[in-house]
Design an enzyme around this catalytic site. Structure first.
Site, PDB file in Angstrom:
ATOM      1  N   ASP A 135      33.465  42.779  38.148  1.00 38.99           N
ATOM      2  CA  ASP A 135      34.685  43.299  37.550  1.00 38.99           C
ATOM      3  C   ASP A 135      34.338  44.588  36.820  1.00 38.99           C
ATOM      4  OD1 ASP A 135      37.580  42.763  36.676  1.00 38.99           O
ATOM      5  OD2 ASP A 135      36.538  43.155  34.796  1.00 38.99           O
TER       6      ASP A 135
ATOM      7  N   GLU B 175      37.065  44.639  43.138  1.00 35.58           N
ATOM      8  CA  GLU B 175      38.509  44.732  43.169  1.00 35.58           C
ATOM      9  C   GLU B 175      38.901  46.035  43.853  1.00 35.58           C
ATOM     10  OE1 GLU B 175      41.451  43.417  39.584  1.00 35.58           O
ATOM     11  OE2 GLU B 175      39.425  44.071  39.167  1.00 35.58           O
TER      12      GLU B 175
ATOM     13  N   ASP C  16      36.860  39.308  31.466  1.00 34.16           N
ATOM     14  CA  ASP C  16      36.229  40.023  32.577  1.00 34.16           C
ATOM     15  C   ASP C  16      35.339  39.094  33.408  1.00 34.16           C
ATOM     16  OD1 ASP C  16      37.475  42.248  31.616  1.00 34.16           O
ATOM     17  OD2 ASP C  16      35.711  43.022  30.570  1.00 34.16           O
TER      18      ASP C  16
END
Ligand SMILES: [Zn+2]
Length: 313
Positions: A125, A209, A299
């Site tokens: 992340d 992501e 996170d």
């Protein structure tokens, strides 16, 4: 013209030629009905140009020195990162930034397939608070030196605006400012390189992501931090380092990079039971799951969700 290597103007003309070829190719493509952007090659001012030139010809590398045509043998400040053996050097680009000189090489070399060592997979992340949170619990903070350097940047910016334009002191202040800008950029670059190298060395596959960066840039609060993290650069480095790792560094690694779907709710989903929250405020640093009672760093939870995309499917 006669003082410098003939390569410098030659290679610049070659660049111009390529720019025009690309331009005319795109014009043709557009005529054929493709949706491409056609931009006329942009003029690069001598004053605002990239400040670099390319050399071909006899280029030799020694330990701590490099030999370039016309310039002769130059001492290198950093040692041991240029390939000395088993490469065919095509050309060298010399560039300057804020008073420092750099050389980069284009080389031809054999790339072996990476060794398939048993290494775990991970979700990563990329964050606003932390530079990167890995699903195994490891995290990388934003470099502390960055804040200090940014403060200095602001101060120097004020100095420049107080000086009389064109004066000698103005020139000095501009140079100081350019140096500070370069330092901020270097700190950032270094931090991202450290993380991406660590990742490809320790993991065999990574899920990131797929953020809609241009959409987030419109959100003013996020803009600064997203720009800070340099998401695109992060992904680019992972992808090339995963495939290709310089043999003159220790070891040889392979690492695949996957992108999660843009709409995958990595932050809103619970990494333990899979329940998805309706909303999660940006300021909320801890993830509380009402369903299974999980309490975890926000996170880290996101990183775990990303990892599970690989391990579950
Ligand atoms: Zn849960």
């Amino acid at each position: 013209m006669y003082e410098v290597s003939k390569c410098a103007p030659q290679e610049a003309l070659r660049d111009l030629d390529r720019a025009f070829k690309n331009f005319f190719r795109r014009v043709e493509e557009k005529k054929a009905g493709k949706s491409v952007k056609v931009g006329f090659p942009r003029f690069k001012s001598r004053k605002k140009g990239v400040g670099s030139f390319r050399l071909t010809g006899t280029i030799r590398i020694f330990n701590g020195h490099i030999q370039l045509p016309r310039l002769g043998v130059l001492k290198l400040k950093e040692k041991g990162y240029l390939p000395v053996t088993d490469v065919h050097i095509l050309n060298a680009t010399v560039s300057e930034r804020a008073g420092r000189w750099f050389v980069s090489l284009q080389v031809e070399m054999e790339i072996r397939d990476p060794e398939g060592a048993e290494r775990p997979v991970a979700g990563v992340d990329l964050g606003i608070n932390r530079l990167a949170q890995v699903s195994d619990g490891t995290y990388f903070e934003n470099p502390r030196a960055l804040k200090k350097a940014q403060k200095k940047l602001k101060r120097l910016q004020r100095v420049v605006s107080r000086r009389q334009k064109g004066s000698a002191n103005y020139q000095k202040a501009v140079h100081q400012l350019a140096k500070a800008h370069a330092r901020v950029a270097n700190i950032r670059k270094n931090a991202v390189h450290q993380v991406t190298t660590w990742l490809v060395r320790h993991k065999s596959a990574i899920v990131l992501e797929d953020l809609n960066v241009s959409g987030m840039m419109k959100n003013h609060h996020l803009a600064q931090s997203i720009a800070d993290v340099g998401l695109h650069e992060f992904r680019r480095q992972l992808q090339y380092k995963g495939k290709w790792y310089p043999p003159f560094h220790r070891g040889w690694y392979g690492c695949e990079v996957f992108l999660a779907d843009r709409f995958f709710p990595s932050s809103k989903q619970c990494s333990q039971c899979g329940v998805v929250k309706d909303n999660l405020r940006l300021g909320q640093r801890t993830y509380h799951c009402e369903h299974c009672g999980l309490v975890i760093d926000r996170d880290w939870n996101a990183a775990l969700n990303l990892e599970q995309l690989l391990t579950v499917s």
